[in-house]
Design a protein around this motif. Structure first.
Motif, short mmCIF file in Angstrom:
data_model
loop_
_atom_site.label_atom_id
_atom_site.label_comp_id
_atom_site.label_asym_id
_atom_site.label_seq_id
_atom_site.Cartn_x
_atom_site.Cartn_y
_atom_site.Cartn_z
N ALA A 1 -8.29 -33.59 58.76
CA ALA A 1 -6.96 -32.93 58.83
C ALA A 1 -7.14 -32.10 60.19
O ALA A 1 -6.03 -31.58 59.64
CB ALA A 1 -6.37 -32.98 58.20
N HIS A 2 -8.30 -31.56 59.93
CA HIS A 2 -8.61 -30.21 60.41
C HIS A 2 -7.82 -29.13 60.01
O HIS A 2 -7.09 -27.73 60.66
CB HIS A 2 -8.13 -30.42 61.93
CG HIS A 2 -8.99 -31.14 62.44
ND1 HIS A 2 -10.45 -30.56 62.88
CD2 HIS A 2 -8.66 -32.13 63.07
CE1 HIS A 2 -10.75 -31.79 63.79
NE2 HIS A 2 -10.03 -32.64 63.60
N ALA A 3 -8.08 -28.96 59.00
CA ALA A 3 -7.44 -27.80 57.48
C ALA A 3 -7.11 -25.89 57.64
O ALA A 3 -8.36 -25.99 58.26
CB ALA A 3 -6.94 -28.19 56.02
N ASP A 4 -6.33 -25.72 58.07
CA ASP A 4 -6.33 -24.42 58.24
C ASP A 4 -7.05 -23.95 56.73
O ASP A 4 -7.59 -22.63 56.57
CB ASP A 4 -5.11 -23.54 58.53
CG ASP A 4 -4.34 -23.97 60.02
OD1 ASP A 4 -5.43 -24.00 60.84
OD2 ASP A 4 -3.47 -25.36 59.73
N ALA A 5 -6.53 -24.31 56.09
CA ALA A 5 -7.05 -23.91 54.49
C ALA A 5 -6.73 -24.79 54.19
O ALA A 5 -5.75 -25.81 53.99
CB ALA A 5 -5.55 -22.95 54.11
N ALA A 6 -7.77 -25.91 52.51
CA ALA A 6 -7.44 -25.87 52.06
C ALA A 6 -8.09 -25.86 49.63
O ALA A 6 -8.86 -24.56 49.54
CB ALA A 6 -8.95 -26.90 51.62
N ILE A 7 -7.72 -25.74 48.94
CA ILE A 7 -7.64 -25.57 47.84
C ILE A 7 -7.47 -27.11 47.13
O ILE A 7 -7.22 -27.84 47.29
CB ILE A 7 -6.31 -24.69 47.32
CG1 ILE A 7 -6.08 -23.85 46.13
CG2 ILE A 7 -4.99 -25.60 47.68
CD1 ILE A 7 -5.17 -23.10 45.69
N SER A 8 -7.94 -26.95 46.43
CA SER A 8 -8.52 -27.53 44.71
C SER A 8 -7.34 -26.68 43.62
O SER A 8 -8.44 -25.68 42.87
CB SER A 8 -10.13 -27.81 44.67
OG SER A 8 -9.96 -29.24 43.66
N LEU A 9 -7.34 -27.91 43.16
CA LEU A 9 -6.04 -27.21 41.56
C LEU A 9 -7.48 -28.11 40.83
O LEU A 9 -7.04 -28.93 40.17
CB LEU A 9 -5.23 -27.94 41.98
CG LEU A 9 -4.25 -27.50 43.08
CD1 LEU A 9 -2.51 -27.86 43.06
CD2 LEU A 9 -3.94 -25.69 43.27
N HIS A 10 -7.60 -27.34 39.65
CA HIS A 10 -7.54 -27.93 38.79
C HIS A 10 -7.38 -26.28 36.68
O HIS A 10 -6.57 -25.86 37.17
CB HIS A 10 -9.44 -27.14 38.85
CG HIS A 10 -10.02 -28.54 39.96
ND1 HIS A 10 -10.51 -29.73 38.94
CD2 HIS A 10 -10.06 -28.71 40.77
CE1 HIS A 10 -11.22 -30.47 39.92
NE2 HIS A 10 -11.06 -29.58 41.47
N ALA A 11 -7.82 -26.84 35.75
CA ALA A 11 -8.24 -26.07 34.65
C ALA A 11 -8.68 -27.02 33.85
O ALA A 11 -9.60 -27.22 34.29
CB ALA A 11 -6.71 -27.02 34.47
N ASP A 12 -9.65 -25.74 33.82
CA ASP A 12 -11.35 -26.15 32.37
C ASP A 12 -11.08 -26.13 31.11
O ASP A 12 -9.60 -26.07 30.78
CB ASP A 12 -10.92 -24.19 32.50
CG ASP A 12 -13.01 -24.31 32.99
OD1 ASP A 12 -14.16 -25.03 32.77
OD2 ASP A 12 -13.42 -23.28 32.86
N GLY A 13 -12.00 -26.30 30.44
CA GLY A 13 -12.03 -27.17 30.01
C GLY A 13 -13.00 -26.08 28.25
O GLY A 13 -14.73 -26.81 28.11
N ALA A 14 -12.71 -24.74 28.71
CA ALA A 14 -13.86 -23.97 27.49
C ALA A 14 -13.69 -23.97 26.48
O ALA A 14 -12.92 -24.57 25.88
CB ALA A 14 -14.51 -22.60 28.68
#
Length: 330
Positions: A202-215
């Protein structure tokens, strides 16, 4: 969680009525004409989805994917035909899920890749997601099931709801948003290497991966994961390490400001920033990209926030403002 509707008493059996044929036909014609006139006047407006307190969305506008409302109306999203595993997806390879084409605004012409971590369907496809893929430095499983709160609210459900909210905010700024998955498409995954490839293609100008932790319980707060320098196999992050750090710093700063939450008390030394070289989604990216772990699902206080629709809206706002700041250079 699925909800069962109320039980209804069975209908009383209808008693036959004797109506002359001419009268019945006249009523049928009149009803048809009335229905046609009402349709012409009102049109097919459809139903607008609204999130409940847990972020579930009911009702969709015609031709659009379910998403929570925002203060601005954003274009609808449609899934590409190849974006479903094992469901008529041609060669079976996942494709990106397209977002709105963007409009006018400060981010007009800019492309953002939003990657909701994991997938609810991964639980039913453990064989597929356990398949090793090349992440440059070594081989790791295609994906995992992700974590969940003690009450069973899954990370995959959290990330998709947050992604919908973030997409609406970014599209309101004029950005074109691409998503790695949306709703039930694809049925599992995509694999971590494919998630990176979708942003690259997509030739993204910015990319972000969304998560939540399991600590462990007691570990609280968010942290943003930055790509470290990797130059091995098919991975070369040397060109994105710098801009990715800037993106991560801006997202972390705005996340604190909007949500009021403190950075992680167990990673990052209080900075909210962690650098890693073992994540395929970062190693294989050729565009500026970061991960954000928005909180710890295994801590009761963090879990109370992660399961709150109002808090998720603030989280989306904080992430959005960081991305906007990065793309505008301000």
């Amino acid at each position: 969680m699925s909800y069962t509707g109320p039980d209804f008493d069975p209908h009383e059996p209808r008693r036959p009525r004797r109506v002359p044929l001419a009268v019945a036909l006249a009523a049928l014609v009149a009803g048809g004409l009335l229905g046609w006139l009402l349709y012409e006047v009102t049109g097919d407006s459809g139903a607008v989805g609204r999130p409940d307190a847990a972020g579930a969305v009911s009702g969709t506008a015609p031709g659009s994917a379910s998403r929570p409302p925002s203060s601005s109306t954003a274009p609808s999203a449609t899934a590409s035909p190849s974006a479903s595993h094992g469901a008529g997806g041609g060669d079976g390879k996942p494709g990106g899920v397209s977002g709105g084409s963007g409009g006018t605004g400060p981010l007009a012409g800019r492309v953002v890749l939003v990657d909701p971590g994991h997938n609810q369907g991964n639980f039913r496809h453990t064989g597929e997601i356990g398949r090793p893929v090349d992440i440059g430095t070594n081989r790791k499983e295609c994906d995992t099931t992700g974590t969940s709160t003690d009450a069973g609210y899954t990370e995959a459900r959290f990330t998709l709801d947050l992604a919908h909210r973030l997409r609406a905010l970014l599209e309101a700024q004029g950005a074109t948003v691409r998503m790695t998955r949306d709703g039930d498409s694809p049925a599992w995954g995509p694999c971590v290497d494919e998630r990176a490839r979708i942003g690259n293609d997509a030739h993204a100008d910015a990319a972000i991966s969304l998560h939540a932790d399991g600590a462990a319980a007691g570990d609280r707060g968010f942290h943003v994961i930055l790509p470290g320098t990797v130059h091995a196999g098919g991975a070369d992050t040397r060109g994105i390490v710098g801009p990715s750090r800037e993106l991560g710093e801006r997202v972390a700063g705005s996340f604190v400001r909007v949500t009021g939450d403190a950075p992680s008390n167990y990673l990052g030394g209080g900075t909210g920033l962690v650098t890693r070289t073992d994540l395929g989604g970062l190693n294989l990216s050729t565009v500026p990209k970061v991960f954000i772990e928005c909180g710890n699902m295994r801590d009761s206080k963090d879990a109370a926030q992660l399961t709150s629709g109002a808090w998720r809206q603030k989280a989306a706002q904080g992430i959005s403002e960081g991305i906007v700041s990065f793309l505008r250079g301000s």
